[in-house]
Scaffold this motif. Sequence first.
Motif, PDB file in Angstrom:
ATOM      1  N   LEU A 209       0.828  -1.205   0.000  1.00  0.00           N
ATOM      2  CA  LEU A 209       0.000   0.000   0.000  1.00  0.00           C
ATOM      3  C   LEU A 209       0.865   1.258   0.000  1.00  0.00           C
ATOM      4  O   LEU A 209       1.948   1.269   0.599  1.00  0.00           O
ATOM      5  CB  LEU A 209      -0.892   0.026   1.247  1.00  0.00           C
ATOM      6  N   HIS A 210       0.404   2.315  -0.640  1.00  0.00           N
ATOM      7  CA  HIS A 210       1.048   3.626  -0.611  1.00  0.00           C
ATOM      8  C   HIS A 210       1.091   4.088   0.846  1.00  0.00           C
ATOM      9  O   HIS A 210       0.050   4.141   1.512  1.00  0.00           O
ATOM     10  CB  HIS A 210       0.213   4.580  -1.467  1.00  0.00           C
ATOM     11  N   SER A 211       2.297   4.400   1.346  1.00  0.00           N
ATOM     12  CA  SER A 211       2.412   4.691   2.784  1.00  0.00           C
ATOM     13  C   SER A 211       1.806   6.048   3.148  1.00  0.00           C
ATOM     14  O   SER A 211       1.580   6.325   4.323  1.00  0.00           O
ATOM     15  CB  SER A 211       3.874   4.651   3.223  1.00  0.00           C
ATOM     16  N   ILE A 313       6.123   2.538   0.785  1.00  0.00           N
ATOM     17  CA  ILE A 313       4.979   1.620   0.828  1.00  0.00           C
ATOM     18  C   ILE A 313       4.832   1.043   2.232  1.00  0.00           C
ATOM     19  O   ILE A 313       5.753   1.076   3.035  1.00  0.00           O
ATOM     20  CB  ILE A 313       5.194   0.439  -0.140  1.00  0.00           C
ATOM     21  N   ILE A 314       3.627   0.509   2.471  1.00  0.00           N
ATOM     22  CA  ILE A 314       3.419  -0.363   3.626  1.00  0.00           C
ATOM     23  C   ILE A 314       3.529  -1.780   3.075  1.00  0.00           C
ATOM     24  O   ILE A 314       2.668  -2.220   2.313  1.00  0.00           O
ATOM     25  CB  ILE A 314       2.025  -0.137   4.242  1.00  0.00           C
TER      26      ILE A 314
ATOM     27  N   ARG B 193      -0.068  15.531   3.499  1.00  0.00           N
ATOM     28  CA  ARG B 193       0.892  15.276   4.573  1.00  0.00           C
ATOM     29  C   ARG B 193       2.309  15.499   4.060  1.00  0.00           C
ATOM     30  O   ARG B 193       2.589  15.337   2.870  1.00  0.00           O
ATOM     31  CB  ARG B 193       0.735  13.843   5.090  1.00  0.00           C
ATOM     32  N   ILE B 275      -8.599  -4.070   2.372  1.00  0.00           N
ATOM     33  CA  ILE B 275      -7.468  -3.654   3.213  1.00  0.00           C
ATOM     34  C   ILE B 275      -7.711  -4.026   4.669  1.00  0.00           C
ATOM     35  O   ILE B 275      -8.784  -3.775   5.219  1.00  0.00           O
ATOM     36  CB  ILE B 275      -7.227  -2.137   3.051  1.00  0.00           C
ATOM     37  N   THR B 295       2.637   9.324  10.883  1.00  0.00           N
ATOM     38  CA  THR B 295       2.972   7.905  11.016  1.00  0.00           C
ATOM     39  C   THR B 295       4.477   7.709  10.917  1.00  0.00           C
ATOM     40  O   THR B 295       5.183   8.534  10.343  1.00  0.00           O
ATOM     41  CB  THR B 295       2.321   7.073   9.889  1.00  0.00           C
ATOM     42  N   ASN B 297       6.592   4.531   9.487  1.00  0.00           N
ATOM     43  CA  ASN B 297       6.352   3.276   8.771  1.00  0.00           C
ATOM     44  C   ASN B 297       7.669   2.673   8.300  1.00  0.00           C
ATOM     45  O   ASN B 297       8.490   3.360   7.702  1.00  0.00           O
ATOM     46  CB  ASN B 297       5.460   3.577   7.552  1.00  0.00           C
ATOM     47  N   ILE B 298       7.859   1.393   8.577  1.00  0.00           N
ATOM     48  CA  ILE B 298       9.048   0.700   8.075  1.00  0.00           C
ATOM     49  C   ILE B 298       8.709   0.174   6.690  1.00  0.00           C
ATOM     50  O   ILE B 298       7.915  -0.759   6.540  1.00  0.00           O
ATOM     51  CB  ILE B 298       9.451  -0.430   9.032  1.00  0.00           C
ATOM     52  N   ASN B 299       9.261   0.816   5.660  1.00  0.00           N
ATOM     53  CA  ASN B 299       8.901   0.425   4.295  1.00  0.00           C
ATOM     54  C   ASN B 299       9.872  -0.570   3.678  1.00  0.00           C
ATOM     55  O   ASN B 299       9.602  -1.123   2.612  1.00  0.00           O
ATOM     56  CB  ASN B 299       8.702   1.661   3.408  1.00  0.00           C
ATOM     57  N   ASP B 323       9.732   5.658   6.435  1.00  0.00           N
ATOM     58  CA  ASP B 323       9.191   6.965   6.087  1.00  0.00           C
ATOM     59  C   ASP B 323       8.225   7.422   7.170  1.00  0.00           C
ATOM     60  O   ASP B 323       7.513   6.625   7.757  1.00  0.00           O
ATOM     61  CB  ASP B 323       8.516   6.984   4.697  1.00  0.00           C
ATOM     62  N   ARG B 325       5.149  10.196   7.708  1.00  0.00           N
ATOM     63  CA  ARG B 325       4.235  11.163   7.083  1.00  0.00           C
ATOM     64  C   ARG B 325       3.841  12.176   8.142  1.00  0.00           C
ATOM     65  O   ARG B 325       3.434  11.792   9.247  1.00  0.00           O
ATOM     66  CB  ARG B 325       2.994  10.443   6.545  1.00  0.00           C
ATOM     67  N   GLY B 398      -3.530  11.847   2.343  1.00  0.00           N
ATOM     68  CA  GLY B 398      -2.554  11.107   3.144  1.00  0.00           C
ATOM     69  C   GLY B 398      -1.151  11.183   2.569  1.00  0.00           C
ATOM     70  O   GLY B 398      -0.160  11.138   3.290  1.00  0.00           O
TER      71      GLY B 398
END
Lengths: 461, 461
Positions: A209-211, A313-314, B193, B275, B295, B297-299, B323, B325, B398
Amino acid sequence: MRNQILNWLDEIDYLSELSDYIALPSRSRNQDETKIAGDFALRLLEKSGLQTRRIPSSGNDVLFGHSLSDPKNPSVLLYGHYDVQPEGDIDLWNTPPFEATKIGDKLFGRGSADNKGQHYAHLMGLRYFKENYPEEFNKVNIKFILDGDEELGSFSLPAVVEQNKELLMADFVIVSDGPSLIETAPTIVGGVRGIVSFQIKIKHNKIDLHSGNFGGVGRSATFDALNLVRTMIDESGKVLIDGFYDDIEELSELEKTALKNLEPVYNKIISDRDITPAIRVNEYSHPFLNEAWPTLNINGLLAGGVKNERRTIIPSETYLSIDCRLVSNQNPEKISRLIKDHIIKWSKTNGIENAIEIDMEGTMAPSTSSLNSKFLNIIQEATRKGFGVEPVLVPRLGGSLPIQLFPRILDRPVFLIPYALADENNHSPNENLDLNYFKSGVITSVELMKLLASKVNDENL
Amino acid sequence: MRNQILNWLDEIDYLSELSDYIALPSRSRNQDETKIAGDFALRLLEKSGLQTRRIPSSGNDVLFGHSLSDPKNPSVLLYGHYDVQPEGDIDLWNTPPFEATKIGDKLFGRGSADNKGQHYAHLMGLRYFKENYPEEFNKVNIKFILDGDEELGSFSLPAVVEQNKELLMADFVIVSDGPSLIETAPTIVGGVRGIVSFQIKIKHNKIDLHSGNFGGVGRSATFDALNLVRTMIDESGKVLIDGFYDDIEELSELEKTALKNLEPVYNKIISDRDITPAIRVNEYSHPFLNEAWPTLNINGLLAGGVKNERRTIIPSETYLSIDCRLVSNQNPEKISRLIKDHIIKWSKTNGIENAIEIDMEGTMAPSTSSLNSKFLNIIQEATRKGFGVEPVLVPRLGGSLPIQLFPRILDRPVFLIPYALADENNHSPNENLDLNYFKSGVITSVELMKLLASKVNDENL
């Protein structure tokens, strides 16, 4: 006697014979190759004065040879394996993998050290012993077993040992495999750690998914995987899985002393390789005591992309590959079950039991032979004479070998004497055997047989 | 008027002109391509009645055009970008990327939607407006800027805007980029964001270590990386970095209401894409409120091997790509510094500051334009008329776009109206523009200009 054996080895042109053996590939999964190489190995057993047979198994045949004496006389079971690892990337080899090539004192080729060269040293020792000490040869019960599936985890061997207990029974077992701990002295090993390894895959959502659009919205497989790790091991490296440490036995005083004596050896290995010391769980996770304590190690991680593959991404999928090294009394089946139960319970608590896959791999049990064993003195003396230097006593190796089946099924101790050096490139390109070390191995085998023959009427053996 | 505009578009053969534009590749890093495509774009600006110039930048030239009226009259700055993403794997394209191909109602080609087709719609709107409403055309201050480095993060644009404040100044800014949130209605976006992304590499030991021989002895880069993660984010997803949440502003009542109204749209997106809902940090991390909360997030994650590459090793290297956001008032430079400080402090506490590398990447600031803006009514009305349906008001997206430079440097609000659909395959193979949606965009542009012209003497504008 050393020079006599060395001259004899030259006379019989051992190098040609060993080279012929190496030139016969015996990659475990190739039944045609293992059949042909197995026939060659059987002839080697016969030339050492043993009666031979092929024992069918669920994998490749197990090769067996023996020379029997009075059952009351000393007996020994020698274990090796005639299968080899695939050659891997041929471009990384400097010489053809299945053509033995001597460069200086080293013989290069797949199987040269793991394990053809090592059990060939025992076979040469037996051959010399029989030719030069025929009377003593007949005083010892000699048994020799060659596994054909060792490189696949010896999956076929336990059933063979179980079904042939009487045939294989001996006072103790000797395995020559793996590398010596240091180059300056031979190593005698009393045990190994066991291993449980497994892979966990967590998957959420159909695609990455788009992060930005989904950060805070969609669930991250990576975040879940790391949350699972938090529940399995704490920051200090302590394993948090219920019951993981329950069955560990305290080290014996002999083991503690032997490990303490190894301190300079271990410190030199760590220093030579410039190794950063691990986080210590407790007093056991000490460089020279690691064999006494189990570990949980994450050996592989994959999610999304890094370096030039970075994407915001996620990740929908995350893989965790883990191995646990087990000690003394820990049972790998029990540990496997505890781990699986832990992961399933965690996934249910988090409502994601359908998102997780657990792939448990084959296990190996730890093996511990008592340093009180009455055979250890004989093994140490033979090795001292064979190599001309005091051997290093290693109560337990950190790694794993499928040797626990002998204590488990035959209830007999097993000791390792590696006849190869640490730079043998086991499983790697340019595998090689140091021929001087190999020759000391041949002498050690002769000395071991002579010592056993001398103990025929020894009440204490 | 709708039919008149549609007939006019056919008459001038817009499809040929747009196709010619798409057929001129303008990959950001290719200066020859962007020069040629830029010349074409400048002619398009001229054909829409604008005086043009090339503005040199630290990257590709910024293209500019304007048609000025009385400075007291309404003014608007339209932003687009004439550079495109590289085509990527050509085998995944069904049609040649740099040859516009019409299939059904969709026009395929790199740049068709991102962003040539979208700003071309504005240019067509302006051309129609000038030809058919010459008097009104002269009542509005129209400014048009085309970025040549947007696909590289618009690195060159801030300096250009800074140095040309007067030239670019307008009442508000309109950007048509990115996809519409849902297919059934146009989307008007008030903000995005921000983003901070970085990669951490941890390295111990020269090479991967055998997990048996060195498990408990050698330090694991993987274990350290996961321990670092524990200090950055807790199990619930709450970020633990000091000061991370400090500058977040509470949502306005208008934003809360707008986000609440989006609930069915978001629920449909989540349901359509199947999702799995994220772990919720707090009341903000709600599917339809994610834009209001930052957030971490570990991408990307990489260490050792998984699947067929599994090896029982202690990985010597581990990579973590992350990343964040950011929302509203969070400053990406400050957040970058907090993160870096956190990691360095952690590494020093653990005595491994020499084992860690931090690679901070470019950042984008969050952008928030007030829903109280007096221009929003005009934008909504124009969009309603252009698409024939009530637009969806999205207070913040987002994702991230480099549009905050307009509020920051010009102190003017910026709103997005995407003229492409969610399946435009932005940055992917088979990028495409829905021509019906595009045509509604052209009409929207005409309506927007007409509305602005009608407000010449409106005190409330």
